[in-house]
Design a protein around this motif. Structure first.
Motif, PDB file in Angstrom:
ATOM      1  N   SER A 114       0.823  -1.215   0.000  1.00 49.85           N
ATOM      2  CA  SER A 114       0.000   0.000   0.000  1.00 49.85           C
ATOM      3  C   SER A 114       0.855   1.262   0.000  1.00 49.85           C
ATOM      4  N   SER A 115       2.060   1.215   0.575  1.00 51.43           N
ATOM      5  CA  SER A 115       2.891   2.424   0.556  1.00 51.43           C
ATOM      6  C   SER A 115       3.357   2.731  -0.867  1.00 51.43           C
ATOM      7  N   LEU A 116       3.611   1.678  -1.662  1.00 52.12           N
ATOM      8  CA  LEU A 116       3.975   1.902  -3.065  1.00 52.12           C
ATOM      9  C   LEU A 116       2.791   2.470  -3.831  1.00 52.12           C
ATOM     10  N   THR A 117       1.619   1.925  -3.594  1.00 51.05           N
ATOM     11  CA  THR A 117       0.419   2.405  -4.256  1.00 51.05           C
ATOM     12  C   THR A 117       0.154   3.858  -3.871  1.00 51.05           C
ATOM     13  N   ASP A 118       0.286   4.158  -2.580  1.00 56.90           N
ATOM     14  CA  ASP A 118       0.076   5.526  -2.108  1.00 56.90           C
ATOM     15  C   ASP A 118       1.088   6.484  -2.720  1.00 56.90           C
ATOM     16  N   SER A 119       2.341   6.059  -2.809  1.00 58.67           N
ATOM     17  CA  SER A 119       3.380   6.912  -3.389  1.00 58.67           C
ATOM     18  C   SER A 119       3.091   7.203  -4.856  1.00 58.67           C
ATOM     19  N   SER A 120       2.699   6.178  -5.581  1.00 56.80           N
ATOM     20  CA  SER A 120       2.375   6.355  -6.996  1.00 56.80           C
ATOM     21  C   SER A 120       1.191   7.304  -7.155  1.00 56.80           C
ATOM     22  N   ARG A 121       0.187   7.130  -6.321  1.00 54.61           N
ATOM     23  CA  ARG A 121      -0.999   7.998  -6.359  1.00 54.61           C
ATOM     24  C   ARG A 121      -0.625   9.439  -6.008  1.00 54.61           C
ATOM     25  N   THR A 122       0.267   9.606  -5.048  1.00 58.61           N
ATOM     26  CA  THR A 122       0.722  10.939  -4.663  1.00 58.61           C
ATOM     27  C   THR A 122       1.390  11.637  -5.842  1.00 58.61           C
ATOM     28  N   VAL A 123       2.234  10.909  -6.561  1.00 61.66           N
ATOM     29  CA  VAL A 123       2.909  11.479  -7.736  1.00 61.66           C
ATOM     30  C   VAL A 123       1.886  11.785  -8.827  1.00 61.66           C
ATOM     31  N   GLU A 124       0.922  10.908  -8.995  1.00 64.96           N
ATOM     32  CA  GLU A 124      -0.136  11.128  -9.986  1.00 64.96           C
ATOM     33  C   GLU A 124      -0.901  12.426  -9.686  1.00 64.96           C
ATOM     34  N   LEU A 125      -1.223  12.638  -8.429  1.00 61.16           N
ATOM     35  CA  LEU A 125      -1.914  13.867  -8.028  1.00 61.16           C
ATOM     36  C   LEU A 125      -1.015  15.085  -8.217  1.00 61.16           C
ATOM     37  N   PHE A 126       0.272  14.903  -7.944  1.00 55.19           N
ATOM     38  CA  PHE A 126       1.212  16.009  -8.134  1.00 55.19           C
ATOM     39  C   PHE A 126       1.293  16.417  -9.598  1.00 55.19           C
ATOM     40  N   ILE A 127       1.258  15.454 -10.509  1.00 56.11           N
ATOM     41  CA  ILE A 127       1.316  15.753 -11.950  1.00 56.11           C
ATOM     42  C   ILE A 127       0.146  16.658 -12.338  1.00 56.11           C
ATOM     43  N   LYS A 128      -1.036  16.366 -11.807  1.00 58.87           N
ATOM     44  CA  LYS A 128      -2.202  17.227 -12.069  1.00 58.87           C
ATOM     45  C   LYS A 128      -1.990  18.613 -11.469  1.00 58.87           C
TER      46      LYS A 128
ATOM     47  N   LEU B  27       4.566   6.964 -14.750  1.00 57.22           N
ATOM     48  CA  LEU B  27       3.270   7.557 -15.084  1.00 57.22           C
ATOM     49  C   LEU B  27       3.278   8.380 -16.369  1.00 57.22           C
ATOM     50  N   THR B  28       4.416   8.972 -16.725  1.00 58.83           N
ATOM     51  CA  THR B  28       4.441   9.905 -17.862  1.00 58.83           C
ATOM     52  C   THR B  28       5.380   9.507 -18.990  1.00 58.83           C
ATOM     53  N   ASN B  29       6.222   8.520 -18.766  1.00 51.32           N
ATOM     54  CA  ASN B  29       7.249   8.126 -19.746  1.00 51.32           C
ATOM     55  C   ASN B  29       8.281   9.222 -20.003  1.00 51.32           C
ATOM     56  N   THR B  30       8.425  10.144 -19.071  1.00 55.20           N
ATOM     57  CA  THR B  30       9.409  11.209 -19.209  1.00 55.20           C
ATOM     58  C   THR B  30       9.883  11.637 -17.823  1.00 55.20           C
ATOM     59  N   THR B  31      10.945  12.403 -17.781  1.00 54.93           N
ATOM     60  CA  THR B  31      11.443  12.876 -16.488  1.00 54.93           C
ATOM     61  C   THR B  31      10.594  14.051 -16.003  1.00 54.93           C
ATOM     62  N   PRO B  32      10.627  14.339 -14.714  1.00 55.74           N
ATOM     63  CA  PRO B  32       9.848  15.468 -14.201  1.00 55.74           C
ATOM     64  C   PRO B  32      10.210  16.801 -14.867  1.00 55.74           C
ATOM     65  N   MET B  33      11.491  17.061 -15.077  1.00 53.34           N
ATOM     66  CA  MET B  33      11.891  18.343 -15.676  1.00 53.34           C
ATOM     67  C   MET B  33      11.506  18.405 -17.159  1.00 53.34           C
ATOM     68  N   GLN B  34      11.603  17.301 -17.868  1.00 50.69           N
ATOM     69  CA  GLN B  34      11.166  17.288 -19.274  1.00 50.69           C
ATOM     70  C   GLN B  34       9.672  17.557 -19.351  1.00 50.69           C
ATOM     71  N   TYR B  35       8.916  16.952 -18.462  1.00 46.71           N
ATOM     72  CA  TYR B  35       7.467  17.148 -18.437  1.00 46.71           C
ATOM     73  C   TYR B  35       7.137  18.602 -18.110  1.00 46.71           C
TER      74      TYR B  35
ATOM     75  N   VAL C 201      11.289  10.244  -9.076  1.00 49.20           N
ATOM     76  CA  VAL C 201      11.577  10.153 -10.515  1.00 49.20           C
ATOM     77  C   VAL C 201      11.085   8.815 -11.072  1.00 49.20           C
ATOM     78  N   HIS C 202      11.272   7.743 -10.318  1.00 45.13           N
ATOM     79  CA  HIS C 202      10.817   6.417 -10.754  1.00 45.13           C
ATOM     80  C   HIS C 202       9.303   6.427 -11.017  1.00 45.13           C
ATOM     81  N   TYR C 203       8.527   6.888 -10.053  1.00 45.71           N
ATOM     82  CA  TYR C 203       7.066   6.920 -10.224  1.00 45.71           C
ATOM     83  C   TYR C 203       6.655   7.898 -11.318  1.00 45.71           C
ATOM     84  N   PHE C 204       7.327   9.020 -11.376  1.00 43.41           N
ATOM     85  CA  PHE C 204       6.991  10.027 -12.387  1.00 43.41           C
ATOM     86  C   PHE C 204       7.190   9.454 -13.789  1.00 43.41           C
TER      87      PHE C 204
END
Length: 125
Positions: free
Chosen positions: A8-22, A55-63, A49-52
């Motif tokens: 669940s911590s991995l799922t939560d972390s991924s969800r957190t990054v997903e919300l951050f992208i929005k 979710l996006t197939n790119t790095t955070p700075m590229q996005y 960076v791993h989760y980002f």
């Protein structure tokens, strides 16, 4: 019966990054660093960076640069706005860097892009 165990911590972390992208889609003008992005999600840089990327197939700075450039490209055809002004309004701190990234993404300079896509002044009044 099959059971599915998930971390669940991995799922939560991924969800957190997903919300951050929005969130980033509305806050792209901020002077983000990788450290600040990861900190916002309460994750280490490597995990963030791993989760980002997952979710996006790119790095955070590229996005971040991609969404900043999209915003700039939407404003550039308006001849009432100075291109450097647009560059800074979209979160870039260097007009040189902006022009380089813009040309890489759109295949022409911001000025050439404006000339190809300019909105007639009479439409703007």
């Amino acid at each position: 019966e099959g059971s599915f165990d998930y971390n669940s911590s991995l799922t939560d972390s991924s969800r957190t990054v997903e919300l951050f992208i929005k969130y980033l889609g509305n806050k792209y003008v901020e002077p983000w660093t990788l450290e600040a992005m990861a900190g916002h999600c309460q994750l280490g840089i490597t995990r963030f960076v791993h989760y980002f990327k997952q979710l996006t197939n790119t790095t955070p700075m590229q996005y971040l640069n991609f969404i900043r450039l999209e915003s700039a490209a939407a404003s550039i055809p308006n001849p009432k706005k100075n291109i450097n002004e647009i560059c800074y309004e979209c979160g870039f701190s260097s007009s040189q860097y902006f022009a380089t990234l813009f040309k890489k993404q759109y295949g022409c300079s911001p000025i050439a892009f404006r000339q190809k896509n300019m909105v007639p002044k009479e439409v703007l009044t």
